[in-house]
Scaffold this motif. Sequence first.
Motif, PDB file in Angstrom:
ATOM      1  N   LYS A 175     -28.879 -60.807  12.473  1.00  0.00           N
ATOM      2  CA  LYS A 175     -29.323 -62.086  11.896  1.00  0.00           C
ATOM      3  C   LYS A 175     -30.842 -62.092  11.713  1.00  0.00           C
ATOM      4  CE  LYS A 175     -25.539 -65.099  12.858  1.00  0.00           C
ATOM      5  NZ  LYS A 175     -24.870 -65.883  13.883  1.00  0.00           N
ATOM      6  N   CYS A 176     -31.559 -61.494  12.644  1.00  0.00           N
ATOM      7  CA  CYS A 176     -33.023 -61.461  12.550  1.00  0.00           C
ATOM      8  C   CYS A 176     -33.469 -60.741  11.275  1.00  0.00           C
ATOM      9  CB  CYS A 176     -33.631 -60.771  13.764  1.00  0.00           C
ATOM     10  SG  CYS A 176     -33.244 -61.634  15.293  1.00  0.00           S
ATOM     11  N   LYS A 177     -32.716 -59.734  10.883  1.00  0.00           N
ATOM     12  CA  LYS A 177     -33.087 -58.988   9.671  1.00  0.00           C
ATOM     13  C   LYS A 177     -33.094 -59.909   8.458  1.00  0.00           C
ATOM     14  CE  LYS A 177     -32.157 -54.258  10.873  1.00  0.00           C
ATOM     15  NZ  LYS A 177     -31.214 -54.076  11.999  1.00  0.00           N
ATOM     16  N   ASN A 178     -32.212 -60.908   8.484  1.00  0.00           N
ATOM     17  CA  ASN A 178     -32.141 -61.832   7.344  1.00  0.00           C
ATOM     18  C   ASN A 178     -32.941 -63.104   7.555  1.00  0.00           C
ATOM     19  OD1 ASN A 178     -30.305 -60.143   5.991  1.00  0.00           O
ATOM     20  ND2 ASN A 178     -28.655 -60.929   7.286  1.00  0.00           N
ATOM     21  N   CYS A 179     -33.657 -63.162   8.663  1.00  0.00           N
ATOM     22  CA  CYS A 179     -34.394 -64.390   8.972  1.00  0.00           C
ATOM     23  C   CYS A 179     -35.737 -64.359   8.248  1.00  0.00           C
ATOM     24  CB  CYS A 179     -34.602 -64.488  10.478  1.00  0.00           C
ATOM     25  SG  CYS A 179     -35.639 -65.862  10.966  1.00  0.00           S
ATOM     26  N   ILE A 180     -36.001 -65.379   7.437  1.00  0.00           N
ATOM     27  CA  ILE A 180     -37.210 -65.350   6.616  1.00  0.00           C
ATOM     28  C   ILE A 180     -38.436 -65.833   7.402  1.00  0.00           C
ATOM     29  CG2 ILE A 180     -38.293 -66.230   4.506  1.00  0.00           C
ATOM     30  CD1 ILE A 180     -35.278 -66.501   3.496  1.00  0.00           C
ATOM     31  N   ALA A 233     -35.902 -73.383  18.851  1.00  0.00           N
ATOM     32  CA  ALA A 233     -36.491 -73.327  17.504  1.00  0.00           C
ATOM     33  C   ALA A 233     -35.987 -72.165  16.645  1.00  0.00           C
ATOM     34  CB  ALA A 233     -38.012 -73.257  17.615  1.00  0.00           C
ATOM     35  N   CYS A 234     -35.246 -71.237  17.218  1.00  0.00           N
ATOM     36  CA  CYS A 234     -34.777 -70.061  16.456  1.00  0.00           C
ATOM     37  C   CYS A 234     -34.092 -70.501  15.165  1.00  0.00           C
ATOM     38  CB  CYS A 234     -33.810 -69.235  17.299  1.00  0.00           C
ATOM     39  SG  CYS A 234     -32.935 -67.988  16.338  1.00  0.00           S
ATOM     40  N   ASP A 235     -34.508 -69.893  14.041  1.00  0.00           N
ATOM     41  CA  ASP A 235     -34.006 -70.308  12.727  1.00  0.00           C
ATOM     42  C   ASP A 235     -32.510 -70.088  12.578  1.00  0.00           C
ATOM     43  OD1 ASP A 235     -36.618 -70.956  11.504  1.00  0.00           O
ATOM     44  OD2 ASP A 235     -37.007 -68.844  11.944  1.00  0.00           O
ATOM     45  N   MET A 236     -31.994 -69.094  13.259  1.00  0.00           N
ATOM     46  CA  MET A 236     -30.565 -68.780  13.104  1.00  0.00           C
ATOM     47  C   MET A 236     -29.770 -69.201  14.342  1.00  0.00           C
ATOM     48  SD  MET A 236     -30.288 -67.007  10.221  1.00  0.00           S
ATOM     49  CE  MET A 236     -31.215 -65.964   9.105  1.00  0.00           C
ATOM     50  N   GLN A 237     -30.429 -69.846  15.285  1.00  0.00           N
ATOM     51  CA  GLN A 237     -29.766 -70.240  16.540  1.00  0.00           C
ATOM     52  C   GLN A 237     -28.996 -69.050  17.123  1.00  0.00           C
ATOM     53  OE1 GLN A 237     -29.818 -73.445  18.237  1.00  0.00           O
ATOM     54  NE2 GLN A 237     -31.659 -73.321  17.011  1.00  0.00           N
ATOM     55  N   CYS A 238     -29.656 -67.914  17.174  1.00  0.00           N
ATOM     56  CA  CYS A 238     -28.923 -66.684  17.504  1.00  0.00           C
ATOM     57  C   CYS A 238     -29.419 -66.008  18.782  1.00  0.00           C
ATOM     58  CB  CYS A 238     -28.995 -65.708  16.341  1.00  0.00           C
ATOM     59  SG  CYS A 238     -30.545 -64.827  16.250  1.00  0.00           S
ATOM     60  N   ILE A 239     -30.256 -66.712  19.589  1.00  0.00           N
ATOM     61  CA  ILE A 239     -30.754 -66.049  20.799  1.00  0.00           C
ATOM     62  C   ILE A 239     -29.814 -66.321  21.970  1.00  0.00           C
ATOM     63  CG2 ILE A 239     -32.686 -65.838  22.423  1.00  0.00           C
ATOM     64  CD1 ILE A 239     -34.546 -66.783  20.175  1.00  0.00           C
ATOM     65  N   ASP A 240     -29.317 -65.262  22.561  1.00  0.00           N
ATOM     66  CA  ASP A 240     -28.563 -65.407  23.803  1.00  0.00           C
ATOM     67  C   ASP A 240     -29.631 -65.506  24.898  1.00  0.00           C
ATOM     68  OD1 ASP A 240     -26.916 -65.337  25.954  1.00  0.00           O
ATOM     69  OD2 ASP A 240     -26.289 -63.254  25.703  1.00  0.00           O
ATOM     70  N   THR A 290     -37.257 -54.263  12.869  1.00  0.00           N
ATOM     71  CA  THR A 290     -36.530 -54.893  13.977  1.00  0.00           C
ATOM     72  C   THR A 290     -37.460 -55.779  14.812  1.00  0.00           C
ATOM     73  OG1 THR A 290     -35.063 -54.491  15.831  1.00  0.00           O
ATOM     74  CG2 THR A 290     -36.874 -52.955  15.589  1.00  0.00           C
ATOM     75  N   LEU A 291     -36.846 -56.624  15.610  1.00  0.00           N
ATOM     76  CA  LEU A 291     -37.602 -57.547  16.439  1.00  0.00           C
ATOM     77  C   LEU A 291     -37.819 -56.920  17.825  1.00  0.00           C
ATOM     78  CD1 LEU A 291     -38.607 -60.547  16.192  1.00  0.00           C
ATOM     79  CD2 LEU A 291     -36.447 -61.218  17.222  1.00  0.00           C
ATOM     80  N   THR A 292     -39.071 -56.844  18.275  1.00  0.00           N
ATOM     81  CA  THR A 292     -39.326 -56.353  19.632  1.00  0.00           C
ATOM     82  C   THR A 292     -39.386 -57.566  20.559  1.00  0.00           C
ATOM     83  OG1 THR A 292     -41.152 -55.322  18.449  1.00  0.00           O
ATOM     84  CG2 THR A 292     -40.664 -54.454  20.626  1.00  0.00           C
ATOM     85  N   LYS A 301     -38.906 -66.368  10.762  1.00  0.00           N
ATOM     86  CA  LYS A 301     -39.158 -65.705  12.050  1.00  0.00           C
ATOM     87  C   LYS A 301     -39.995 -66.591  12.980  1.00  0.00           C
ATOM     88  CE  LYS A 301     -38.268 -61.027  10.543  1.00  0.00           C
ATOM     89  NZ  LYS A 301     -37.671 -61.365   9.243  1.00  0.00           N
ATOM     90  N   THR A 302     -39.476 -67.789  13.158  1.00  0.00           N
ATOM     91  CA  THR A 302     -40.182 -68.797  13.941  1.00  0.00           C
ATOM     92  C   THR A 302     -40.540 -68.317  15.347  1.00  0.00           C
ATOM     93  OG1 THR A 302     -39.176 -70.562  12.676  1.00  0.00           O
ATOM     94  CG2 THR A 302     -39.955 -71.151  14.865  1.00  0.00           C
ATOM     95  N   CYS A 303     -39.667 -67.530  15.954  1.00  0.00           N
ATOM     96  CA  CYS A 303     -39.928 -67.063  17.320  1.00  0.00           C
ATOM     97  C   CYS A 303     -41.279 -66.349  17.430  1.00  0.00           C
ATOM     98  CB  CYS A 303     -38.811 -66.139  17.798  1.00  0.00           C
ATOM     99  SG  CYS A 303     -38.634 -64.657  16.792  1.00  0.00           S
ATOM    100  N   THR A 304     -41.686 -65.670  16.337  1.00  0.00           N
ATOM    101  CA  THR A 304     -42.900 -64.851  16.424  1.00  0.00           C
ATOM    102  C   THR A 304     -44.183 -65.681  16.529  1.00  0.00           C
ATOM    103  OG1 THR A 304     -43.065 -64.672  14.028  1.00  0.00           O
ATOM    104  CG2 THR A 304     -41.880 -62.901  15.169  1.00  0.00           C
TER     105      THR A 304
HETATM  106  S1  SF4 Z   1     -36.294 -66.928  14.701  1.00  0.00           S
HETATM  107 FE1  SF4 Z   1     -34.333 -66.279  15.554  1.00  0.00          FE
HETATM  108  S2  SF4 Z   1     -33.296 -65.277  13.861  1.00  0.00           S
HETATM  109 FE2  SF4 Z   1     -35.446 -65.428  13.285  1.00  0.00          FE
HETATM  110  S3  SF4 Z   1     -36.321 -63.498  13.959  1.00  0.00           S
HETATM  111 FE3  SF4 Z   1     -36.604 -64.930  15.621  1.00  0.00          FE
HETATM  112  S4  SF4 Z   1     -34.834 -64.609  16.946  1.00  0.00           S
HETATM  113 FE4  SF4 Z   1     -34.358 -63.678  14.982  1.00  0.00          FE
END
Ligand code: SF4
Lengths: 436, 91
Positions: free
Chosen positions: B26-31, B69-76, B52-54, B33-36
């Motif tokens: 999902k991160c690959k498709n995340c535009i 805040a994760c854009d894809m709500q995908c963080i475990d 990839t995301l480190t 990248k709010t987490c960063t």
């Molecule tokens: S915001 Fe979420 S989906 Fe986007 S890069 Fe960060 S962890 Fe991945």
Amino acid sequence: MYNIFMENKTQVIVVGGGIAGISAAITVARAGKEVVLIERGSFCGSKNVFGGAIYTRAVKELFPDFEKSAPLERNNIKHQYMLLTQTDATTISHLKKENKSNSYTVIRGKFDRWLAEQAKREGVTIVTETVVEDLIIEDKKIVGIKTELEDYYADIVILADGVNSLLAKKIGLRKDLKPQDVALGVKEVIKISEEKINERFNINTDEGCITEIVGYPMNEMLGLGYIYTNKNSVTIGLGVALDELSEKQLKPYELLDKLKTHPSIEELIKDGELIEYSAHLIPEGGYNKIPKLYDNGVMVIGDAAMLVNNLHWEGTNLAMLSGKYAGETAVEALNKNDFSTDCLKAYKQKLEDSFIMKDLRSYKNLMPSMHKRRKSFTGYYIEKINSFFEMFTSVDGIVKRNKFRNFIKTIFTDRKISELVKDGITGIKLLWEILK
Amino acid sequence: MSINDKLFKVKYVSDNVSHLTPDHEKCKNCIRKTCTFICPAQVWEWDDEKNTLTVNYENCLECGACRVACDMQCIDWKYPKGNKGVTFKQG
Ligand code: SF4
Ligand SMILES: Cc1cc2nc3c(=O)[nH]c(=O)nc-3n(C[C@H](O)[C@H](O)[C@H](O)COP(=O)(O)OP(=O)(O)OC[C@H]3O[C@@H](n4cnc5c(N)ncnc54)[C@H](O)[C@@H]3O)c2cc1C
Ligand code: SF4
């Protein structure tokens, strides 16, 4: 003392050793019931972050003599508001010298630890370094908890696991947090000598000053900066709505750096040494986001129940009192041997009857309205107030009357009159909500 | 002062496994990248080369902002084990 490891069953389990959890546990223990408190950190307080002030009245409800032995930093007698633009500052200051004021600054790493010691002394079993991973449900009733190693059972489980409350979410009491429901707080504790603090904040030893900061660098965002004075250090930080940080793609520590280098702020913290940097979420949703507070065998308290009055930076007092009410309700339930919602609903009633729900209800429309008008309240008016003082205090040979007239004219020409009217209506509405 | 200098003042006991696990696909498709940028400890960094995301989970302050805040709500997103992670002495 009751040994949780031998029987794996107790009367009450409290999850989370913050202010809310300890208050609930001690209330249960004082009534002579068995209670085990489980904290994931290596000691109570080790995972907890806040701005700076605890409120005397709430603490006294549980610890009438706390001023004699609790680790307190300074008694806050001075309260100032700083309205910042990038270069200027307008400060409003209130000082109350005679009476002891109603709050103290504390360091959570020390204060929560002290609370935990009191709880232990009064019979609470405290288990640290243990994460509660899940709750055990049998016949639609919460009957215990799961940790990495073992399952433990209890008649009642009290969730005091803080703003993220993964557990309340897991059992469906609460929806997952959305960015607009929380603010992200970042802060630094900076070591400065006692004498310098006294001099810079114009206070004496043991006297504290709370500074709340609006405007720069959080212009046009819902956010607040703050400085608290400890004995030998000051805490500086800010909290900004998470949705706004996300929208504007801002790094929280860069905002804090901007605040620290503002000319009027830099003076207060210069030559200090960073002791610790930390971050934490703050529930901002208010009344509208309070979750379901109880279910069969379970109650939710403190930040886990989103009980924070964000306009007044009140959280610890709500945590303490909600803990006390849940503790009392648990004792009543144990006496009746009834752990169903029928009995536990008394907890909600106690909250309703107290100032907690009344206050939160008064402010229920505050965040939505502030959100709508934030550009004017945290941007435009701050600029305007500062430029007023600049105009008012400048000595430049221009006829004063003309200067004032021009200033007043700009209020009506800077922006559309309709915007001005909307701000006015929002202000009046809020005042009405609070007073009615 | 850089964020690394700030983090240097924080006390950690780090685990050898991460308590933060994003869904890398999902991160690959995340535009956005709010987490960063939202993370107060710069835990998340996008590696352009490896696409990839480190995740520098050792620096995590356990605030929860990335999870919300994760854009894809995908963080475990889990808490570190009981004796691991950050310890605030001041708080
Ligand atoms: S915001 Fe979420 S989906 Fe986007 S890069 Fe960060 S962890 Fe991945
Ligand atoms: C930046 C900031 C500034 C603030 N300033 C003020 C202020 O000046 N005055 C004020 O009154 N309030 C303030 N608040 C609010 C106040 O800090 C909180 O409302 C209060 O700490 C809530 O207490 P609590 O016990 O509910 O939660 P917490 O203090 O967060 O405690 C939760 C506890 O549960 C533990 N835990 C969580 N999950 C688990 C699990 N699964 N297993 C085991 N243990 C777990 C945690 O380690 C933690 O010890 C501020 C908050 C922030 C973030
Ligand atoms: S929990 Fe907070 S500090 Fe940890 S990775 Fe997420 S945003 Fe960063």
